[in-house]
Design a protein around this motif. Sequence first.
Motif, PDB file in Angstrom:
ATOM      1  N   SER A   4       0.856  -1.186   0.000  1.00 46.86           N
ATOM      2  CA  SER A   4       0.000   0.000   0.000  1.00 46.86           C
ATOM      3  C   SER A   4       0.893   1.237   0.000  1.00 46.86           C
ATOM      4  CB  SER A   4      -0.900   0.025   1.237  1.00 46.86           C
ATOM      5  OG  SER A   4      -1.821  -1.048   1.211  1.00 46.86           O
ATOM      6  N   VAL A   5       0.719   2.078  -1.014  1.00 51.84           N
ATOM      7  CA  VAL A   5       1.492   3.319  -1.132  1.00 51.84           C
ATOM      8  C   VAL A   5       0.586   4.482  -0.738  1.00 51.84           C
ATOM      9  CG1 VAL A   5       2.872   4.781  -2.642  1.00 51.84           C
ATOM     10  CG2 VAL A   5       2.774   2.304  -3.045  1.00 51.84           C
ATOM     11  N   VAL A   6       0.914   5.146   0.358  1.00 52.92           N
ATOM     12  CA  VAL A   6       0.109   6.269   0.841  1.00 52.92           C
ATOM     13  C   VAL A   6       0.801   7.570   0.442  1.00 52.92           C
ATOM     14  CG1 VAL A   6      -0.871   7.422   2.857  1.00 52.92           C
ATOM     15  CG2 VAL A   6      -0.799   4.918   2.763  1.00 52.92           C
ATOM     16  N   ALA A  25       4.522   2.557 -12.236  1.00 58.24           N
ATOM     17  CA  ALA A  25       5.486   1.841 -13.069  1.00 58.24           C
ATOM     18  C   ALA A  25       6.286   0.798 -12.298  1.00 58.24           C
ATOM     19  CB  ALA A  25       6.446   2.833 -13.725  1.00 58.24           C
ATOM     20  N   VAL A  26       6.278   0.866 -10.968  1.00 55.31           N
ATOM     21  CA  VAL A  26       7.027  -0.106 -10.168  1.00 55.31           C
ATOM     22  C   VAL A  26       6.362  -1.474 -10.285  1.00 55.31           C
ATOM     23  CG1 VAL A  26       7.849  -0.711  -7.872  1.00 55.31           C
ATOM     24  CG2 VAL A  26       7.744   1.691  -8.560  1.00 55.31           C
ATOM     25  N   ASP A  27       7.149  -2.465 -10.646  1.00 53.13           N
ATOM     26  CA  ASP A  27       6.645  -3.819 -10.872  1.00 53.13           C
ATOM     27  C   ASP A  27       6.459  -4.538  -9.534  1.00 53.13           C
ATOM     28  OD1 ASP A  27       5.891  -6.220 -11.952  1.00 53.13           O
ATOM     29  OD2 ASP A  27       7.932  -6.852 -12.467  1.00 53.13           O
ATOM     30  N   ILE A  28       5.350  -4.246  -8.893  1.00 54.74           N
ATOM     31  CA  ILE A  28       5.048  -4.836  -7.593  1.00 54.74           C
ATOM     32  C   ILE A  28       3.537  -4.771  -7.395  1.00 54.74           C
ATOM     33  CG2 ILE A  28       5.241  -2.689  -6.261  1.00 54.74           C
ATOM     34  CD1 ILE A  28       6.745  -4.279  -4.115  1.00 54.74           C
ATOM     35  N   ASP A  29       2.959  -5.780  -6.781  1.00 52.12           N
ATOM     36  CA  ASP A  29       1.522  -5.777  -6.518  1.00 52.12           C
ATOM     37  C   ASP A  29       1.224  -4.680  -5.505  1.00 52.12           C
ATOM     38  OD1 ASP A  29      -1.159  -6.473  -6.400  1.00 52.12           O
ATOM     39  OD2 ASP A  29      -0.832  -8.049  -4.907  1.00 52.12           O
ATOM     40  N   LYS A  30       0.350  -3.747  -5.867  1.00 51.76           N
ATOM     41  CA  LYS A  30       0.179  -2.575  -5.013  1.00 51.76           C
ATOM     42  C   LYS A  30      -1.197  -1.947  -5.141  1.00 51.76           C
ATOM     43  CE  LYS A  30       2.312   0.283  -8.591  1.00 51.76           C
ATOM     44  NZ  LYS A  30       2.652  -0.897  -9.442  1.00 51.76           N
ATOM     45  N   GLU A  31      -1.517  -1.139  -4.142  1.00 59.41           N
ATOM     46  CA  GLU A  31      -2.626  -0.205  -4.203  1.00 59.41           C
ATOM     47  C   GLU A  31      -2.057   1.170  -3.887  1.00 59.41           C
ATOM     48  OE1 GLU A  31      -5.556  -0.978  -1.206  1.00 59.41           O
ATOM     49  OE2 GLU A  31      -4.175  -0.607   0.457  1.00 59.41           O
ATOM     50  N   ILE A  32      -2.681   2.204  -4.411  1.00 53.23           N
ATOM     51  CA  ILE A  32      -2.219   3.573  -4.182  1.00 53.23           C
ATOM     52  C   ILE A  32      -3.346   4.348  -3.516  1.00 53.23           C
ATOM     53  CG2 ILE A  32      -1.314   5.672  -5.242  1.00 53.23           C
ATOM     54  CD1 ILE A  32      -0.406   3.946  -7.612  1.00 53.23           C
ATOM     55  N   VAL A  33      -3.047   4.950  -2.374  1.00 53.04           N
ATOM     56  CA  VAL A  33      -4.029   5.752  -1.642  1.00 53.04           C
ATOM     57  C   VAL A  33      -3.571   7.210  -1.698  1.00 53.04           C
ATOM     58  CG1 VAL A  33      -5.225   6.123   0.539  1.00 53.04           C
ATOM     59  CG2 VAL A  33      -4.555   3.794  -0.135  1.00 53.04           C
ATOM     60  N   LEU A  34      -4.295   8.007  -2.460  1.00 56.03           N
ATOM     61  CA  LEU A  34      -3.980   9.427  -2.623  1.00 56.03           C
ATOM     62  C   LEU A  34      -4.861  10.230  -1.670  1.00 56.03           C
ATOM     63  CD1 LEU A  34      -4.111   9.436  -6.529  1.00 56.03           C
ATOM     64  CD2 LEU A  34      -2.034   9.418  -5.147  1.00 56.03           C
ATOM     65  N   GLN A  75      -5.783   4.639   7.464  1.00 57.82           N
ATOM     66  CA  GLN A  75      -7.102   4.078   7.757  1.00 57.82           C
ATOM     67  C   GLN A  75      -7.742   3.457   6.517  1.00 57.82           C
ATOM     68  OE1 GLN A  75      -9.038   7.557   9.330  1.00 57.82           O
ATOM     69  NE2 GLN A  75      -8.103   7.354  11.353  1.00 57.82           N
ATOM     70  N   ASN A  76      -7.140   3.710   5.354  1.00 58.72           N
ATOM     71  CA  ASN A  76      -7.732   3.242   4.095  1.00 58.72           C
ATOM     72  C   ASN A  76      -6.885   2.202   3.365  1.00 58.72           C
ATOM     73  OD1 ASN A  76     -10.301   4.950   3.131  1.00 58.72           O
ATOM     74  ND2 ASN A  76      -9.001   6.267   4.367  1.00 58.72           N
ATOM     75  N   VAL A  77      -5.836   1.689   4.005  1.00 58.03           N
ATOM     76  CA  VAL A  77      -4.977   0.709   3.333  1.00 58.03           C
ATOM     77  C   VAL A  77      -5.475  -0.706   3.567  1.00 58.03           C
ATOM     78  CG1 VAL A  77      -2.947   2.204   3.469  1.00 58.03           C
ATOM     79  CG2 VAL A  77      -3.373   0.540   5.301  1.00 58.03           C
ATOM     80  N   ARG A 160       1.811  -3.763   8.042  1.00 57.45           N
ATOM     81  CA  ARG A 160       0.559  -3.081   8.368  1.00 57.45           C
ATOM     82  C   ARG A 160       0.145  -3.295   9.818  1.00 57.45           C
ATOM     83  NH1 ARG A 160      -4.473  -4.973   5.299  1.00 57.45           N
ATOM     84  NH2 ARG A 160      -5.192  -5.817   7.271  1.00 57.45           N
ATOM     85  N   GLU A 161       0.493  -4.442  10.380  1.00 60.54           N
ATOM     86  CA  GLU A 161       0.136  -4.715  11.770  1.00 60.54           C
ATOM     87  C   GLU A 161       0.775  -3.704  12.720  1.00 60.54           C
ATOM     88  OE1 GLU A 161      -0.200  -8.496   9.467  1.00 60.54           O
ATOM     89  OE2 GLU A 161       1.311  -6.915   9.660  1.00 60.54           O
ATOM     90  N   VAL A 162       1.937  -3.184  12.345  1.00 59.49           N
ATOM     91  CA  VAL A 162       2.590  -2.172  13.177  1.00 59.49           C
ATOM     92  C   VAL A 162       1.728  -0.924  13.252  1.00 59.49           C
ATOM     93  CG1 VAL A 162       4.583  -0.644  13.357  1.00 59.49           C
ATOM     94  CG2 VAL A 162       4.910  -3.043  12.714  1.00 59.49           C
ATOM     95  N   LEU A 163       1.248  -0.469  12.098  1.00 54.64           N
ATOM     96  CA  LEU A 163       0.425   0.741  12.071  1.00 54.64           C
ATOM     97  C   LEU A 163      -0.917   0.533  12.758  1.00 54.64           C
ATOM     98  CD1 LEU A 163       1.130   2.028   8.462  1.00 54.64           C
ATOM     99  CD2 LEU A 163       2.038   2.928  10.606  1.00 54.64           C
ATOM    100  N   ASP A 164      -1.426  -0.693  12.720  1.00 54.53           N
ATOM    101  CA  ASP A 164      -2.697  -0.980  13.385  1.00 54.53           C
ATOM    102  C   ASP A 164      -2.610  -0.733  14.885  1.00 54.53           C
ATOM    103  OD1 ASP A 164      -3.872  -1.686  10.998  1.00 54.53           O
ATOM    104  OD2 ASP A 164      -3.606  -3.849  11.278  1.00 54.53           O
ATOM    105  N   GLY A 165      -1.396  -0.808  15.436  1.00 54.62           N
ATOM    106  CA  GLY A 165      -1.227  -0.625  16.868  1.00 54.62           C
ATOM    107  C   GLY A 165      -0.807   0.780  17.274  1.00 54.62           C
TER     108      GLY A 165
END
Length: 227
Positions: A4-6, A25-34, A75-77, A160-165
């Motif tokens: 997840s790219v925030v 363009a980065v060859d990696i499975d991702k989502e982008i949160v703008l 909160q949206n990743v 992500r578990e780190v940010l959840d805490g």
Amino acid sequence: MKLSVVIPIYNEKGTIREIYHAVQAVDIDKEIVLVDDYSTDGTREILAELAGGNTRVVLHDRNQGKGAALRTGFQNVTGDIVIIQDADLEYDPGQYHKLVQPILEGKADVVYGSRFCTGEYRRVLFFWHMVGNKFLTLLSNMMTNLNLTDMETCYKVFRREVLDGIRIEENRFGFEPEITAKIAKMDLRIYEIGISYAGRTYKEGKKIGWKDGFSALKCIVKYNLFR
């Protein structure tokens, strides 16, 4: 593994398309949160064009600051790993693979991309910004007992578990010392990797200033001694 790219955004009409396409363009499975922090320069119209597919756009109804935009983004990743990407062109998304590698190998929970611990290229700019950055990093290290070289870097990568805490409280650039203080108290494996850096001038759109440095100083004390 999904990344997840925030991307926190405020008045980046001149760069948002380029940085967005560089991330895509980065060859990696991702989502982008703008996350747009109430831009007024036409950035929002561009974001409307980018929404869809693996890209989510979240709009603030008032300007709050980078920390607030990141709080909204986190909160949206939905990914397994989360990375922060500034909306300017100072940081190169082409380095995502090496930034996430320590986490993928099971060695790290958090990775910082350092502009100073590096053999990569680095644009030569403001001396006093460097001094201020190193001073804040030193003071943060003294409080946290970490040995980071670049606490203020944009490139911070988390499981992500780190940010959840973690609850982000700071709305502006105080996010950097706040998150550093909080992860230091969590018994996490923290790594640092050298990155390239193409800093920009104030004429080119740089926003952080000396007042943010004093705010960071207060946050170092606040989150290490009084939280």
